[in-house]
Design a protein around this motif. Structure first.
Motif, mmCIF file in Angstrom:
data_model
loop_
_atom_site.group_PDB
_atom_site.id
_atom_site.type_symbol
_atom_site.label_atom_id
_atom_site.label_comp_id
_atom_site.label_asym_id
_atom_site.label_seq_id
_atom_site.Cartn_x
_atom_site.Cartn_y
_atom_site.Cartn_z
ATOM 1 N N PRO A 42 -109.055 -70.175 -44.505
ATOM 2 C CA PRO A 42 -109.918 -71.356 -44.499
ATOM 3 C C PRO A 42 -111.390 -70.951 -44.623
ATOM 4 O O PRO A 42 -111.740 -69.799 -44.379
ATOM 5 N N PHE A 43 -112.241 -71.930 -44.979
ATOM 6 C CA PHE A 43 -113.679 -71.682 -44.992
ATOM 7 C C PHE A 43 -114.429 -72.995 -44.738
ATOM 8 O O PHE A 43 -113.849 -74.076 -44.858
ATOM 9 N N VAL A 44 -115.694 -72.846 -44.354
ATOM 10 C CA VAL A 44 -116.574 -74.012 -44.280
ATOM 11 C C VAL A 44 -117.305 -74.100 -45.605
ATOM 12 O O VAL A 44 -117.725 -73.077 -46.155
ATOM 13 N N ALA A 45 -117.424 -75.298 -46.172
ATOM 14 C CA ALA A 45 -118.156 -75.461 -47.430
ATOM 15 C C ALA A 45 -119.390 -76.324 -47.215
ATOM 16 O O ALA A 45 -119.325 -77.352 -46.525
ATOM 17 N N LEU A 46 -120.495 -75.865 -47.777
ATOM 18 C CA LEU A 46 -121.713 -76.683 -47.841
ATOM 19 C C LEU A 46 -121.800 -77.176 -49.277
ATOM 20 O O LEU A 46 -121.986 -76.384 -50.203
ATOM 21 N N LEU A 47 -121.600 -78.474 -49.465
ATOM 22 C CA LEU A 47 -121.657 -79.061 -50.801
ATOM 23 C C LEU A 47 -122.984 -79.799 -50.941
ATOM 24 O O LEU A 47 -123.208 -80.807 -50.270
ATOM 25 N N VAL A 48 -123.867 -79.245 -51.757
ATOM 26 C CA VAL A 48 -125.217 -79.813 -51.875
ATOM 27 C C VAL A 48 -125.555 -80.049 -53.337
ATOM 28 O O VAL A 48 -125.818 -79.115 -54.092
ATOM 29 N N GLY B 78 -127.023 -83.343 -56.392
ATOM 30 C CA GLY B 78 -127.920 -84.478 -56.540
ATOM 31 C C GLY B 78 -127.329 -85.739 -55.920
ATOM 32 O O GLY B 78 -128.048 -86.666 -55.548
ATOM 33 N N GLY B 79 -126.009 -85.780 -55.783
ATOM 34 C CA GLY B 79 -125.344 -86.979 -55.274
ATOM 35 C C GLY B 79 -124.741 -86.809 -53.889
ATOM 36 O O GLY B 79 -124.405 -87.801 -53.239
ATOM 37 N N HIS B 80 -124.549 -85.570 -53.429
ATOM 38 C CA HIS B 80 -123.844 -85.335 -52.162
ATOM 39 C C HIS B 80 -124.489 -84.240 -51.336
ATOM 40 O O HIS B 80 -125.029 -83.281 -51.891
ATOM 41 N N THR B 81 -124.420 -84.398 -50.025
ATOM 42 C CA THR B 81 -124.764 -83.316 -49.095
ATOM 43 C C THR B 81 -123.742 -83.411 -47.980
ATOM 44 O O THR B 81 -123.707 -84.397 -47.240
ATOM 45 N N MET B 82 -122.863 -82.412 -47.894
ATOM 46 C CA MET B 82 -121.738 -82.485 -46.955
ATOM 47 C C MET B 82 -121.398 -81.120 -46.406
ATOM 48 O O MET B 82 -121.542 -80.120 -47.117
ATOM 49 N N LEU B 83 -120.918 -81.104 -45.181
ATOM 50 C CA LEU B 83 -120.271 -79.911 -44.635
ATOM 51 C C LEU B 83 -118.793 -80.235 -44.476
ATOM 52 O O LEU B 83 -118.441 -81.291 -43.925
ATOM 53 N N ILE B 84 -117.950 -79.366 -44.987
ATOM 54 C CA ILE B 84 -116.520 -79.645 -45.019
ATOM 55 C C ILE B 84 -115.752 -78.452 -44.463
ATOM 56 O O ILE B 84 -116.068 -77.302 -44.806
ATOM 57 N N ASP B 85 -114.761 -78.735 -43.631
ATOM 58 C CA ASP B 85 -113.874 -77.672 -43.179
ATOM 59 C C ASP B 85 -112.702 -77.652 -44.164
ATOM 60 O O ASP B 85 -111.928 -78.611 -44.250
ATOM 61 N N VAL B 86 -112.631 -76.581 -44.941
ATOM 62 C CA VAL B 86 -111.578 -76.456 -45.960
ATOM 63 C C VAL B 86 -110.480 -75.570 -45.392
ATOM 64 O O VAL B 86 -110.643 -74.355 -45.295
ATOM 65 N N GLN C 84 -122.205 -85.488 -43.241
ATOM 66 C CA GLN C 84 -122.774 -85.738 -44.564
ATOM 67 C C GLN C 84 -124.106 -86.456 -44.429
ATOM 68 O O GLN C 84 -124.486 -86.863 -43.342
ATOM 69 N N THR C 85 -124.784 -86.629 -45.569
ATOM 70 C CA THR C 85 -126.090 -87.259 -45.477
ATOM 71 C C THR C 85 -125.944 -88.759 -45.221
ATOM 72 O O THR C 85 -125.028 -89.405 -45.727
ATOM 73 N N LEU C 86 -126.864 -89.260 -44.406
ATOM 74 C CA LEU C 86 -126.843 -90.688 -44.093
ATOM 75 C C LEU C 86 -127.674 -91.471 -45.107
ATOM 76 O O LEU C 86 -127.625 -92.697 -45.139
ATOM 77 N N LEU D 87 -130.525 -77.295 -43.833
ATOM 78 C CA LEU D 87 -129.209 -76.982 -44.401
ATOM 79 C C LEU D 87 -128.627 -75.723 -43.745
ATOM 80 O O LEU D 87 -127.437 -75.686 -43.401
ATOM 81 N N VAL D 88 -129.476 -74.707 -43.567
ATOM 82 C CA VAL D 88 -128.999 -73.442 -42.995
ATOM 83 C C VAL D 88 -128.618 -73.639 -41.529
ATOM 84 O O VAL D 88 -127.550 -73.206 -41.089
ATOM 85 N N GLY D 89 -129.481 -74.338 -40.766
ATOM 86 C CA GLY D 89 -129.205 -74.556 -39.341
ATOM 87 C C GLY D 89 -127.867 -75.243 -39.121
ATOM 88 O O GLY D 89 -127.041 -74.788 -38.326
ATOM 89 N N LYS D 90 -127.623 -76.307 -39.869
ATOM 90 C CA LYS D 90 -126.365 -77.064 -39.680
ATOM 91 C C LYS D 90 -125.158 -76.270 -40.195
ATOM 92 O O LYS D 90 -124.075 -76.322 -39.612
ATOM 93 N N SER D 91 -125.336 -75.563 -41.302
ATOM 94 C CA SER D 91 -124.203 -74.797 -41.875
ATOM 95 C C SER D 91 -123.764 -73.702 -40.920
ATOM 96 O O SER D 91 -122.559 -73.520 -40.677
ATOM 97 N N LEU D 92 -124.727 -72.966 -40.368
ATOM 98 C CA LEU D 92 -124.360 -71.868 -39.465
ATOM 99 C C LEU D 92 -123.718 -72.413 -38.190
ATOM 100 O O LEU D 92 -122.779 -71.829 -37.662
ATOM 101 N N ARG D 93 -124.203 -73.579 -37.740
ATOM 102 C CA ARG D 93 -123.590 -74.181 -36.563
ATOM 103 C C ARG D 93 -122.142 -74.615 -36.866
ATOM 104 O O ARG D 93 -121.244 -74.467 -36.036
ATOM 105 N N ALA D 94 -121.934 -75.142 -38.073
ATOM 106 C CA ALA D 94 -120.570 -75.558 -38.454
ATOM 107 C C ALA D 94 -119.633 -74.351 -38.498
ATOM 108 O O ALA D 94 -118.478 -74.429 -38.053
ATOM 109 N N VAL D 95 -120.135 -73.231 -39.017
ATOM 110 C CA VAL D 95 -119.318 -72.010 -39.067
ATOM 111 C C VAL D 95 -118.973 -71.569 -37.642
ATOM 112 O O VAL D 95 -117.823 -71.236 -37.335
#
Ligand code: KG4
Ligand code: ZN
Length: 357
Positions: free
Chosen positions: A147-153, A155-163, A174-176, A269-277
């Motif tokens: 598995p991995f965490v994905a940061l999808l960034v 023009g249309g999406h900003t999401m953190l996903i647990d794959v 995701q972005t509000l 983006l980095v702060g939230k991604s590392l926290r998600a990991v």
């Protein structure tokens, strides 16, 4: 080469599934086509960008996008088959982006794909555009394992996903409001940069001082993994207005604003991604989407993941943005998982959550 008159997905001598898939991407402003072979990997791909067509309007005009896809798609398919050194009769399936995206643009690719699949007597395979972005790194020579965490960034999406596995996704946040790429593009416009502004703003930022302006890090201090970028864009606008009161913006001020803005987005983006990991306990972070081309973001994520003992994975720069290779490859994965259509229905959905695949 394959004989399409046989079963479309066949087992090779070693038991693995073989096949050659044509991939078609028309969800937004790139017409893109590729051919993926289960045995040989990516055989060919081409991307035709409509950027010049939309530049004078400062954004993608959906009707113009659809019309241009109609003009470009068939010649592009011909060119890619020629590049790959194959004929249509060598193909196993035709994969196409079925959503999410601009509905008119999607319909062009979907109708073409289903039409060709009928004419050629092979199955069509609808593909989720965001799932394809998530799989793009797996086309590289050192692909991430699940598995991995994905940061999808993009023009249309900003999401953190647990794959967790192919087809098993949990959206962590995701972005509000605005997507990160959208914030880059809108801020670039404020600074007088040409469309599409993201890469231009990133280039200007390299000449500026990131500490020159104090900008917010939206939602970074809050629990959870959601993002918000519209307030940051407004904060830049207020700084621009204030600076403009004293006369036209100097090159130094523009570069400093660009640099301070980029720093704030990347920090968030980095702060939230590392926290998600950390919270998910994953070892791998995969970055996907157009903003994944940003050099500062790449450097910071690499350094941050190295500190945790994990690794970060990126697609090559040209596969960060929309491309046909990720559609052909994901089409093959879907085909292998039994996702081929059994009929001639044209699937196209403007909105489609990753969790509803
Ligand atoms: O994934 P993509 O091609 O299209 C969508 O599906 O949205 O992403 C395009 C977005 C645009 O907003 C563009 O400005 C942004 O990615 N972008 C960048 C950079 N290169 C592209 N943003 C920041 N830095 C970059 N180097
Ligand atoms: Zn995309």
């Amino acid at each position: 080469m394959q004989n399409p008159s046989e079963s479309p997905v066949r087992g090779s001598a070693d038991g693995s599934v073989v096949g050659i898939v044509l991939g078609i991407e028309t969800s937004c402003d790139e017409t893109a086509v590729a051919v993926y072979s289960a045995r040989q990997g990516l055989l060919a791909h081409q991307i035709y960008s409509q950027v010049a067509l939309h530049a004078r309007y400062g954004g993608v005009v959906p009707e113009l996008a659809s019309r241009d896809h109609i003009r470009k798609l068939l010649p592009l398919i011909d060119a890619v088959l020629t590049d790959a050194g194959i004929k249509s009769s060598d193909l196993t399936a035709v994969a196409y982006t079925a959503g999410p995206g601009l509905i008119g643009a999607l319909l062009v690719g979907a109708t073409m794909a289903v039409g060709l699949s009928q004419a050629w007597g092979i199955p069509a395979v609808p593909v989720h555009h965001l799932e394809a972005h998530l799989m793009a790194t797996r086309l590289e020579s050192d692909p991430p394992e699940f598995p991995f965490v994905a940061l999808l960034v993009s023009g249309g999406h900003t999401m953190l996903i647990d794959v967790r596995a192919f087809g098993s996704y949990e959206i962590l946040g995701q972005t509000l409001d605005d997507a990160a790429g959208e914030a880059f593009d809108k801020t670039a416009k404020l600074l007088g940069l040409p469309y599409p502004g993201g890469p231009e703003l990133a280039a200007l930022a390299e000449q500026g001082d990131a500490a020159a302006y104090d900008l917010p890090r939206p939602m970074l201090g809050r629990p959870g993994f959601d993002f918000s970028f519209s307030g940051l864009k407004t904060a830049v606008m207020l700084k621009v207005r204030k600076a403009e009161a004293a006369g036209p913006l100097s090159d130094t001020v523009r570069a400093n604003l660009a640099s301070s803005f980029q720093e704030a987005v990347v920090d968030t983006l980095v702060g939230k991604s590392l926290r998600a990991v950390r919270d998910t306990g994953r070892q791998r972070l995969v970055v996907a989407g157009g903003v994944g081309a940003n050099r500062l973001l790449r450097a910071r994520l690499r350094a941050g993941m190295a500190q945790t003992g994990g690794s970060v994975y990126y697609p090559r720069i040209e596969f960060c943005t929309d491309n046909g290779a990720m559609i052909a490859y994901t089409g093959w994965l879907r085909l292998r998982a039994g996702g081929a259509q059994s009929d001639a229905t044209v699937h196209a959905r403007a909105r489609w959550s990753l969790q509803d695949i």
